[in-house]
Scaffold this motif. Structure first.
Motif, PDB file in Angstrom:
ATOM      1  N   SER A  34     -28.244  35.916 -16.282  1.00 24.24           N
ATOM      2  CA  SER A  34     -28.057  37.283 -15.799  1.00 24.24           C
ATOM      3  C   SER A  34     -28.861  37.549 -14.532  1.00 24.24           C
ATOM      4  O   SER A  34     -28.581  38.493 -13.808  1.00 24.24           O
ATOM      5  CB  SER A  34     -28.412  38.298 -16.886  1.00 24.24           C
ATOM      6  N   SER A  35     -29.840  36.691 -14.213  1.00 24.50           N
ATOM      7  CA  SER A  35     -30.589  36.891 -12.969  1.00 24.50           C
ATOM      8  C   SER A  35     -29.716  36.623 -11.743  1.00 24.50           C
ATOM      9  O   SER A  35     -29.994  37.125 -10.663  1.00 24.50           O
ATOM     10  CB  SER A  35     -31.831  35.992 -12.938  1.00 24.50           C
ATOM     11  N   SER A  36     -28.616  35.855 -11.910  1.00 27.62           N
ATOM     12  CA  SER A  36     -27.705  35.633 -10.783  1.00 27.62           C
ATOM     13  C   SER A  36     -26.683  36.762 -10.674  1.00 27.62           C
ATOM     14  O   SER A  36     -25.915  36.811  -9.724  1.00 27.62           O
ATOM     15  CB  SER A  36     -27.016  34.272 -10.895  1.00 27.62           C
ATOM     16  N   CYS A  37     -26.665  37.656 -11.633  1.00 26.01           N
ATOM     17  CA  CYS A  37     -25.808  38.842 -11.610  1.00 26.01           C
ATOM     18  C   CYS A  37     -26.640  39.976 -12.219  1.00 26.01           C
ATOM     19  O   CYS A  37     -26.396  40.407 -13.336  1.00 26.01           O
ATOM     20  CB  CYS A  37     -24.534  38.579 -12.419  1.00 26.01           C
ATOM     21  N   PRO A  38     -27.651  40.451 -11.472  1.00 26.69           N
ATOM     22  CA  PRO A  38     -28.672  41.325 -12.060  1.00 26.69           C
ATOM     23  C   PRO A  38     -28.187  42.734 -12.394  1.00 26.69           C
ATOM     24  O   PRO A  38     -27.154  43.190 -11.903  1.00 26.69           O
ATOM     25  CB  PRO A  38     -29.737  41.371 -10.964  1.00 26.69           C
ATOM     26  N   ARG A  39     -29.003  43.393 -13.211  1.00 25.16           N
ATOM     27  CA  ARG A  39     -28.749  44.787 -13.580  1.00 25.16           C
ATOM     28  C   ARG A  39     -28.824  45.650 -12.317  1.00 25.16           C
ATOM     29  O   ARG A  39     -29.690  45.472 -11.476  1.00 25.16           O
ATOM     30  CB  ARG A  39     -29.804  45.233 -14.578  1.00 25.16           C
ATOM     31  N   ARG A  40     -27.885  46.559 -12.198  1.00 25.86           N
ATOM     32  CA  ARG A  40     -27.847  47.502 -11.086  1.00 25.86           C
ATOM     33  C   ARG A  40     -27.643  48.895 -11.658  1.00 25.86           C
ATOM     34  O   ARG A  40     -27.150  49.033 -12.774  1.00 25.86           O
ATOM     35  CB  ARG A  40     -26.712  47.143 -10.122  1.00 25.86           C
ATOM     36  N   GLU A  41     -27.989  49.877 -10.874  1.00 25.49           N
ATOM     37  CA  GLU A  41     -27.810  51.249 -11.333  1.00 25.49           C
ATOM     38  C   GLU A  41     -26.346  51.485 -11.665  1.00 25.49           C
ATOM     39  O   GLU A  41     -25.455  51.084 -10.926  1.00 25.49           O
ATOM     40  CB  GLU A  41     -28.263  52.227 -10.243  1.00 25.49           C
ATOM     41  N   ALA A  42     -26.058  52.105 -12.781  1.00 29.75           N
ATOM     42  CA  ALA A  42     -24.720  52.447 -13.262  1.00 29.75           C
ATOM     43  C   ALA A  42     -23.902  51.222 -13.684  1.00 29.75           C
ATOM     44  O   ALA A  42     -22.734  51.342 -14.005  1.00 29.75           O
ATOM     45  CB  ALA A  42     -23.942  53.255 -12.216  1.00 29.75           C
ATOM     46  N   LYS A  66     -14.707  31.309 -17.841  1.00 31.90           N
ATOM     47  CA  LYS A  66     -15.345  31.574 -17.770  1.00 31.90           C
ATOM     48  C   LYS A  66     -15.602  31.237 -17.361  1.00 31.90           C
ATOM     49  O   LYS A  66     -14.709  29.917 -17.729  1.00 31.90           O
ATOM     50  CB  LYS A  66     -15.089  31.541 -19.378  1.00 31.90           C
ATOM     51  N   SER A 151     -11.810  28.522 -18.094  1.00 29.81           N
ATOM     52  CA  SER A 151     -11.515  28.842 -16.692  1.00 29.81           C
ATOM     53  C   SER A 151     -11.299  30.351 -16.538  1.00 29.81           C
ATOM     54  O   SER A 151     -11.788  30.967 -15.591  1.00 29.81           O
ATOM     55  CB  SER A 151     -10.251  28.115 -16.226  1.00 29.81           C
ATOM     56  N   PHE A 152     -10.570  30.920 -17.483  1.00 23.60           N
ATOM     57  CA  PHE A 152     -10.283  32.357 -17.486  1.00 23.60           C
ATOM     58  C   PHE A 152     -11.570  33.182 -17.511  1.00 23.60           C
ATOM     59  O   PHE A 152     -11.754  34.080 -16.686  1.00 23.60           O
ATOM     60  CB  PHE A 152      -9.393  32.685 -18.689  1.00 23.60           C
ATOM     61  N   VAL A 153     -12.483  32.874 -18.444  1.00 22.77           N
ATOM     62  CA  VAL A 153     -13.708  33.681 -18.527  1.00 22.77           C
ATOM     63  C   VAL A 153     -14.582  33.487 -17.296  1.00 22.77           C
ATOM     64  O   VAL A 153     -15.260  34.429 -16.863  1.00 22.77           O
ATOM     65  CB  VAL A 153     -14.512  33.450 -19.826  1.00 22.77           C
ATOM     66  N   ASN A 154     -14.560  32.296 -16.718  1.00 25.12           N
ATOM     67  CA  ASN A 154     -15.344  32.082 -15.495  1.00 25.12           C
ATOM     68  C   ASN A 154     -14.797  32.905 -14.343  1.00 25.12           C
ATOM     69  O   ASN A 154     -15.558  33.459 -13.545  1.00 25.12           O
ATOM     70  CB  ASN A 154     -15.388  30.596 -15.147  1.00 25.12           C
ATOM     71  N   ARG A 155     -13.467  33.012 -14.246  1.00 24.83           N
ATOM     72  CA  ARG A 155     -12.881  33.846 -13.183  1.00 24.83           C
ATOM     73  C   ARG A 155     -13.159  35.324 -13.431  1.00 24.83           C
ATOM     74  O   ARG A 155     -13.447  36.071 -12.497  1.00 24.83           O
ATOM     75  CB  ARG A 155     -11.394  33.565 -13.057  1.00 24.83           C
ATOM     76  N   GLU A 158     -16.656  36.056 -12.360  1.00 22.29           N
ATOM     77  CA  GLU A 158     -16.759  36.235 -10.905  1.00 22.29           C
ATOM     78  C   GLU A 158     -16.358  37.649 -10.502  1.00 22.29           C
ATOM     79  O   GLU A 158     -16.992  38.266  -9.643  1.00 22.29           O
ATOM     80  CB  GLU A 158     -15.869  35.227 -10.183  1.00 22.29           C
ATOM     81  N   VAL A 159     -15.296  38.171 -11.127  1.00 27.53           N
ATOM     82  CA  VAL A 159     -14.845  39.535 -10.831  1.00 27.53           C
ATOM     83  C   VAL A 159     -15.899  40.539 -11.283  1.00 27.53           C
ATOM     84  O   VAL A 159     -16.289  41.440 -10.535  1.00 27.53           O
ATOM     85  CB  VAL A 159     -13.484  39.826 -11.520  1.00 27.53           C
ATOM     86  N   LEU A 160     -16.384  40.381 -12.503  1.00 22.39           N
ATOM     87  CA  LEU A 160     -17.357  41.328 -13.055  1.00 22.39           C
ATOM     88  C   LEU A 160     -18.674  41.333 -12.293  1.00 22.39           C
ATOM     89  O   LEU A 160     -19.344  42.357 -12.217  1.00 22.39           O
ATOM     90  CB  LEU A 160     -17.618  40.996 -14.531  1.00 22.39           C
ATOM     91  N   CYS A 161     -19.031  40.219 -11.721  1.00 22.67           N
ATOM     92  CA  CYS A 161     -20.320  40.101 -11.039  1.00 22.67           C
ATOM     93  C   CYS A 161     -20.289  40.678  -9.618  1.00 22.67           C
ATOM     94  O   CYS A 161     -21.315  40.787  -8.967  1.00 22.67           O
ATOM     95  CB  CYS A 161     -20.748  38.629 -11.015  1.00 22.67           C
ATOM     96  N   ARG A 162     -19.115  41.067  -9.140  1.00 22.07           N
ATOM     97  CA  ARG A 162     -19.002  41.660  -7.799  1.00 22.07           C
ATOM     98  C   ARG A 162     -19.832  42.941  -7.725  1.00 22.07           C
ATOM     99  O   ARG A 162     -19.947  43.672  -8.684  1.00 22.07           O
ATOM    100  CB  ARG A 162     -17.550  42.034  -7.499  1.00 22.07           C
TER     101      ARG A 162
END
Length: 172
Positions: A34-42, A66, A151-155, A158-162
């Motif tokens: 999760s440090s590569s996709c950290p917590r952000r406000e909201a 995934k 593969s699906f969850v990884n893609r 990537e979308v969720l981490c934007r």
């Protein structure tokens, strides 16, 4: 050249070609945190999860009718899904997708969401639902080696981490 040597070379070349489509030579295990996709406000957390593959396959056979985002090994011997905002997102070997309040086979098969979030996202549930429903149109049907549930969850990861709330164009 003897035939055994020839087949060994062919096998090695095939494995090399397969690895071109992979995220690395070693496709098993957790990659990223999760440090590569950290917590952000909201932002809301999302999780990787799994279902025991042998149990799920027998269940489905009886009931057919995934910065880099965190990811999971493409060839892990489990069925993977994403859990986000109370919904499960899954991709199956008949190229169908499932968006639901529970995982398919979850009442019979072991597994569940991982204990800590894979990352955090500000995207709407509607965006991830559109991405899931457009997945096969954008990335093709199921292929055990090149386009499976992992593969699906990884893609989707990537979308969720934007950053931000804009849904990717391929999601329609």
């Amino acid at each position: 050249m003897n035939s055994m040597h020839f087949y060994t070379i062919v096998f090695f070349l095939c494995m090399c070609l397969l690895s071109v489509h992979c995220n690395g030579w070693w496709m098993w295990g957790k990659k990223g945190s999760s440090s590569s996709c950290p917590r952000r406000e909201a932002a809301q957390p999302y999780y990787f999860g799994n279902t025991q593959i042998d149990c799920l396959l027998s269940f489905l056979i009886r009931h057919r009718g995934k910065r880099s985002a965190p990811w999971r090994g493409r060839w892990d011997l489990v069925h993977r899904f994403i859990y986000y905002r109370g919904k499960y997102f899954e991709f199956f070997d008949d190229s169908s997708v499932n968006i639901g309040n529970g995982r398919v086979g979850g009442h019979r098969c072991g597994g569940g969401i991982e204990g800590s979030p894979a990352g955090y996202s500000e995207l709407s549930l509607e965006c991830i639902e559109r991405c899931t429903n457009r997945y096969t149109a954008s990335f093709g049907g199921y292929n055990l080696l090149l386009n499976n549930c992992n593969s699906f969850v990884n893609r989707l990861s990537e979308v969720l981490c934007r950053r931000g709330t804009q849904c990717p164009s391929w999601c329609g």
